[in-house]
Write a protein that holds these residues in place. Structure first.
Motif, short mmCIF file in Angstrom:
data_model
loop_
_atom_site.label_atom_id
_atom_site.label_comp_id
_atom_site.label_asym_id
_atom_site.label_seq_id
_atom_site.Cartn_x
_atom_site.Cartn_y
_atom_site.Cartn_z
N ILE A 13 36.38 32.19 43.50
CA ILE A 13 35.13 31.53 43.11
C ILE A 13 33.94 32.15 43.85
O ILE A 13 32.90 32.45 43.25
N ALA A 14 34.11 32.36 45.17
CA ALA A 14 33.02 32.95 45.96
C ALA A 14 32.69 34.36 45.50
O ALA A 14 31.51 34.72 45.34
N LEU A 15 33.71 35.16 45.26
CA LEU A 15 33.49 36.55 44.84
C LEU A 15 32.87 36.60 43.45
O LEU A 15 31.94 37.38 43.21
N GLU A 16 33.35 35.77 42.54
CA GLU A 16 32.81 35.75 41.18
C GLU A 16 31.35 35.29 41.19
O GLU A 16 30.52 35.78 40.41
N ILE A 140 37.00 39.48 34.80
CA ILE A 140 38.41 39.18 34.53
C ILE A 140 39.33 40.15 35.26
O ILE A 140 40.36 39.75 35.81
N ILE A 141 38.97 41.42 35.29
CA ILE A 141 39.80 42.40 36.01
C ILE A 141 39.84 42.07 37.49
O ILE A 141 40.87 42.19 38.16
N THR A 142 38.70 41.63 38.03
CA THR A 142 38.66 41.21 39.44
C THR A 142 39.60 40.04 39.67
O THR A 142 40.32 40.00 40.68
N LEU A 184 28.99 43.82 50.31
CA LEU A 184 30.34 43.45 50.74
C LEU A 184 31.20 43.10 49.53
O LEU A 184 32.37 43.51 49.45
N ALA A 185 30.62 42.38 48.57
CA ALA A 185 31.37 42.02 47.37
C ALA A 185 31.76 43.27 46.58
O ALA A 185 32.87 43.36 46.05
N LEU A 186 30.87 44.25 46.50
CA LEU A 186 31.17 45.51 45.81
C LEU A 186 32.27 46.27 46.55
O LEU A 186 33.12 46.93 45.92
N SER A 187 32.27 46.19 47.86
CA SER A 187 33.33 46.83 48.65
C SER A 187 34.67 46.15 48.38
O SER A 187 35.71 46.81 48.32
N PHE A 188 34.63 44.83 48.20
CA PHE A 188 35.86 44.11 47.83
C PHE A 188 36.39 44.59 46.48
O PHE A 188 37.60 44.69 46.28
N LEU A 189 35.47 44.91 45.57
CA LEU A 189 35.90 45.43 44.27
C LEU A 189 36.64 46.75 44.43
O LEU A 189 37.61 47.02 43.71
N PHE A 212 43.23 38.77 53.92
CA PHE A 212 42.90 38.94 55.33
C PHE A 212 41.77 39.96 55.50
O PHE A 212 40.84 39.74 56.29
N SER A 213 41.84 41.06 54.77
CA SER A 213 40.80 42.09 54.86
C SER A 213 39.45 41.53 54.44
O SER A 213 38.42 41.79 55.08
N MET A 214 39.44 40.75 53.35
CA MET A 214 38.19 40.17 52.88
C MET A 214 37.63 39.16 53.88
O MET A 214 36.42 39.16 54.15
#
Length: 246
Positions: A13-16, A140-142, A184-189, A212-214
């Motif tokens: 939810i947070a990332l989306e 959706i891919i995320t 940071l969110a783009l790095s998570f992608l 954990f990394s996130m």
């Protein structure tokens, strides 16, 4: 509810929500082409359409993800329909996140990248629908890369759309004040993209490592933000860009 389900749900939810800011900005730009009395209606329709598209894509991909039968073999590795979706989805996320990071670093804005023209309400809705489709694929891919349970994806999509309907401006202002969260969110992608490519090639990466990394990266970013705030060194993104240009 089990903690093992709450963590991926809240994380998704947070990332989306953060990644959905660009979708909200696009919708706002398009709606801004209309008369003032139609703009709010267009924004609401746009966000509702985004939710419907995401749910529809989830239903389609959920069926594909069950296709485990081998379609072909390459260098001793069997590829199924699920593997192809994971592999192509991972490559798409790697491309999308890399290009977005490039644009952010270069200081380019959405308005600079797209020449948006629309005159009537129906034209605006059609353009919003097209852009929602592009952003829905990303979303959706995320979700597929971050969680395994389909129902968690559905809940996260519905909650995110509701958040955007009622708190889009607040979330957008926060991300604009703290652009490091968007980066940071783009790095998570990127991380999720690599994970999907690995799974598509038969290399399973436990989701716990990703969470954990996130969480660790987010903690470091929050601590850095607080330290900058105390020292008074925080600068808006546009100010830093302007200072570099000078």
């Amino acid at each position: 509810m089990d903690v093992q389900l709450i963590i991926p749900l809240l994380s998704l939810i947070a990332l989306e929500a953060v990644l959905g800011i660009d979708n909200v900005i696009f919708i706002s730009i398009l709606a801004g082409k209309l008369p003032p009395h139609q703009q709010k209606k267009a924004r609401q329709y746009g966000l509702i359409l985004a939710g419907v598209l995401r749910l529809g894509l989830l239903a389609i991909i959920a069926v594909i993800m069950r296709l485990d039968s081998t379609l072909f073999t390459v260098m001793g590795h069997d590829f199924s329909g699920k593997d192809i979706v994971l592999l192509l989805g991972g490559l798409f996320l790697l491309y999308k996140s890399t290009s977005e990071i490039y644009h952010k670093v270069e200081g380019e804005t959405i308005a600079d990248e797209k020449d948006i023209k629309a005159n009537t309400f129906s034209q605006v809705i059609v353009q919003i629908l097209i852009m929602d489709l592009v952003f829905s694929i990303d979303s959706i891919i995320t979700a597929i890369g971050l969680v395994q349970e389909i129902w968690i994806m559905y809940v996260a999509v519905i909650v995110t759309v509701i958040l955007m309907l009622f708190a889009a401006e607040t979330i957008s202002n926060f991300v604009n004040r703290h652009p490091s969260f968007k980066m940071l969110a783009l790095s998570f992608l990127l991380l999720i993209g690599f994970s999907l490519v690995g799974e598509g090639l038969g290399l399973h990466i436990p989701k716990g490592y990703i969470y954990f990394s996130m969480a660790f990266s987010l903690l470091v970013d929050v601590l850095q933000m607080k330290m900058n705030k105390k020292s008074g060194t925080t600068l808006p993104l546009d100010s830093s860009v302007k200072s570099k240009e000078k």
